[in-house]
Write a protein that holds these residues in place. Structure first.
Motif, PDB file in Angstrom:
ATOM      1  N   THR A  31     -19.801  -8.068  13.980  1.00  0.00           N
ATOM      2  CA  THR A  31     -20.587  -8.150  12.750  1.00  0.00           C
ATOM      3  C   THR A  31     -21.899  -8.919  12.915  1.00  0.00           C
ATOM      4  O   THR A  31     -22.607  -9.137  11.937  1.00  0.00           O
ATOM      5  N   GLY A  32     -22.201  -9.354  14.134  1.00  0.00           N
ATOM      6  CA  GLY A  32     -23.476  -9.997  14.408  1.00  0.00           C
ATOM      7  C   GLY A  32     -23.519 -11.489  14.213  1.00  0.00           C
ATOM      8  O   GLY A  32     -24.581 -12.111  14.334  1.00  0.00           O
ATOM      9  N   GLY A  57      -6.539  -5.970  10.290  1.00  0.00           N
ATOM     10  CA  GLY A  57      -7.693  -6.765   9.900  1.00  0.00           C
ATOM     11  C   GLY A  57      -8.482  -6.148   8.764  1.00  0.00           C
ATOM     12  O   GLY A  57      -8.692  -4.934   8.725  1.00  0.00           O
ATOM     13  N   THR A  58      -8.952  -6.983   7.826  1.00  0.00           N
ATOM     14  CA  THR A  58      -9.725  -6.507   6.681  1.00  0.00           C
ATOM     15  C   THR A  58     -11.081  -5.970   7.109  1.00  0.00           C
ATOM     16  O   THR A  58     -11.576  -4.987   6.558  1.00  0.00           O
ATOM     17  N   VAL A  59     -11.715  -6.618   8.095  1.00  0.00           N
ATOM     18  CA  VAL A  59     -13.057  -6.235   8.525  1.00  0.00           C
ATOM     19  C   VAL A  59     -13.018  -5.105   9.548  1.00  0.00           C
ATOM     20  O   VAL A  59     -13.714  -4.102   9.422  1.00  0.00           O
ATOM     21  N   THR A  60     -12.184  -5.262  10.581  1.00  0.00           N
ATOM     22  CA  THR A  60     -12.208  -4.325  11.707  1.00  0.00           C
ATOM     23  C   THR A  60     -11.202  -3.193  11.583  1.00  0.00           C
ATOM     24  O   THR A  60     -11.364  -2.148  12.215  1.00  0.00           O
ATOM     25  N   PHE A 110     -17.734  -8.717  22.665  1.00  0.00           N
ATOM     26  CA  PHE A 110     -17.025  -7.624  22.001  1.00  0.00           C
ATOM     27  C   PHE A 110     -15.732  -7.239  22.717  1.00  0.00           C
ATOM     28  O   PHE A 110     -14.725  -6.927  22.080  1.00  0.00           O
ATOM     29  N   LYS A 111     -15.763  -7.284  24.061  1.00  0.00           N
ATOM     30  CA  LYS A 111     -14.595  -6.833  24.815  1.00  0.00           C
ATOM     31  C   LYS A 111     -13.695  -7.976  25.265  1.00  0.00           C
ATOM     32  O   LYS A 111     -12.481  -7.933  25.075  1.00  0.00           O
ATOM     33  N   HIS A 161     -28.834  -8.178  15.441  1.00  0.00           N
ATOM     34  CA  HIS A 161     -27.740  -9.105  15.733  1.00  0.00           C
ATOM     35  C   HIS A 161     -26.439  -8.332  15.934  1.00  0.00           C
ATOM     36  O   HIS A 161     -25.648  -8.633  16.832  1.00  0.00           O
ATOM     37  N   LYS A 162     -26.202  -7.334  15.078  1.00  0.00           N
ATOM     38  CA  LYS A 162     -24.988  -6.518  15.207  1.00  0.00           C
ATOM     39  C   LYS A 162     -25.018  -5.689  16.491  1.00  0.00           C
ATOM     40  O   LYS A 162     -23.996  -5.535  17.170  1.00  0.00           O
ATOM     41  N   GLU A 163     -26.191  -5.195  16.824  1.00  0.00           N
ATOM     42  CA  GLU A 163     -26.324  -4.417  18.063  1.00  0.00           C
ATOM     43  C   GLU A 163     -26.065  -5.286  19.284  1.00  0.00           C
ATOM     44  O   GLU A 163     -25.375  -4.863  20.220  1.00  0.00           O
ATOM     45  N   ARG A 164     -26.605  -6.507  19.279  1.00  0.00           N
ATOM     46  CA  ARG A 164     -26.377  -7.426  20.401  1.00  0.00           C
ATOM     47  C   ARG A 164     -24.909  -7.803  20.506  1.00  0.00           C
ATOM     48  O   ARG A 164     -24.349  -7.891  21.607  1.00  0.00           O
ATOM     49  N   ASP A 165     -24.283  -8.009  19.378  1.00  0.00           N
ATOM     50  CA  ASP A 165     -22.863  -8.385  19.337  1.00  0.00           C
ATOM     51  C   ASP A 165     -22.000  -7.285  19.959  1.00  0.00           C
ATOM     52  O   ASP A 165     -21.162  -7.524  20.830  1.00  0.00           O
TER      53      ASP A 165
END
Length: 303
Positions: free
Chosen positions: A92-93, A214-217, A84-85, A73-77
């Motif tokens: 994060t999928g 951002g906390t995640v990115t 993504f762009k 899922h993360k790879e597809r995302d």
């Protein structure tokens, strides 16, 4: 899911979280993650270790029906130019995992060994707690403006983010909800692309001292001024009964860590009055600093 990070500061220590409810600091609280939430087992296990001083592993459980985010899922995302762009996904999928949930091919938490011993029947536990007159707090993540239905589509997240959906995600019916607290930051930020009517330049944000990441990115967040129109719409669609206003100290540094409403400046009080007047909803909680203690609580006076 783990696409939305939240920061918690307690007793001077700061924690960046993606799945664990922010109430983990209350050591007598049980943390439950409802079936509507996507779970990445790697993120979940990391946070159980990361927060081990609070013994969260013994009191944090996910619903056995939670859909699981897998590596693919993360790879597809991240491989999707559109997500993504163009959209600015966190990678994060979550979008692909929600897509698989809709197509009925996603794996569930109760089906994989990694989550063994960490699952439960969340609706049953919550509703039994309500039957026993215990306090239940449902925490949603991501802003109203990112709702799949009511946000700045297509630059939104992969689910609805309203209070009604948060309740449904954990298996609580609408008749059991007593209060709906809309959390407004004193200014607006967003990560990723999309319309932003009140956006200001990064230079202006720096000058005002309100730049964020951002906390995640780790990506720098876009910053804008408070949007009264969006606040009104948010209160309407969420059925808000209270407003919690955060980061007041970032916009008005002179009130930093103030704990009494009477100590706020007339400028801040005017800002609060405008929000209450436009939305028709009382501001009952005012955050004047990052720590839990930096809070003005007006609920006893107004409710």
């Amino acid at each position: 899911g783990p696409n939305a990070g939240h920061s918690v500061e307690f007793n001077g220590e700061k924690y960046g979280l993606r799945l664990t409810p922010s109430g983990f600091v209350h050591t007598d609280a049980k943390m439950l993650i409802g079936a509507g939430v996507l779970v990445d087992p790697e993120v979940f296990m990391h946070e159980m270790e990361y927060l081990n001083k609070y013994d969260v592993k013994e009191r944090t459980f996910v619903d056995y029906r939670c859909a699981i985010i897998e590596k693919q899922h993360k790879e597809r995302d991240q491989a999707s130019d559109h997500l993504f762009k163009k959209i600015g996904s966190t990678g994060t999928g979550c979008g692909p995992a929600n897509s698989d949930r809709v197509m009925r091919v996603a794996k569930l938490a109760g089906e994989i060994p990694e989550m063994e011993g960490h699952t439960t029947n969340v609706p049953l536990e919550i509703n039994e707690a309500l039957d026993e007159d215990q306090d239940v707090f449902i925490e949603g993540s991501q802003g109203f403006g990112l709702s799949l239905y009511y946000g700045t589509y297509p630059f939104v997240t992969s689910k609805d983010t309203t209070a009604s959906t948060a309740a449904a995600d954990v298996g609580v019916g609408p008749t059991r909800i007593d209060e709906v607290i809309a959390v407004f930051k004193s200014y607006i930020t967003r990560v990723g692309e999309g319309p932003f009517p009140t956006e200001i330049s990064q230079e202006d944000a720096e000058e005002m001292g309100i730049e964020e990441y951002g906390t995640v990115t780790g990506r720098r967040r876009r910053v804008g001024l408070f949007d009264m129109g969006m606040a009104k719409e948010s209160c309407m669609i969420n059925g808000a009964t209270q407003i919690a206003l955060t980061c007041v100290d970032r916009l008005y540094p002179q009130c930093e860590r103030t704990q009494n409403y009477s100590d706020l400046s007339s400028e801040i009080k005017k800002f609060i009055d405008e929000i209450e007047g436009e939305t028709g909803v009382p501001v009952t909680i005012i955050s004047t600093g990052p720590d839990l203690e930096d809070t003005i609580d007006l609920r006893d006076e107004l409710l």
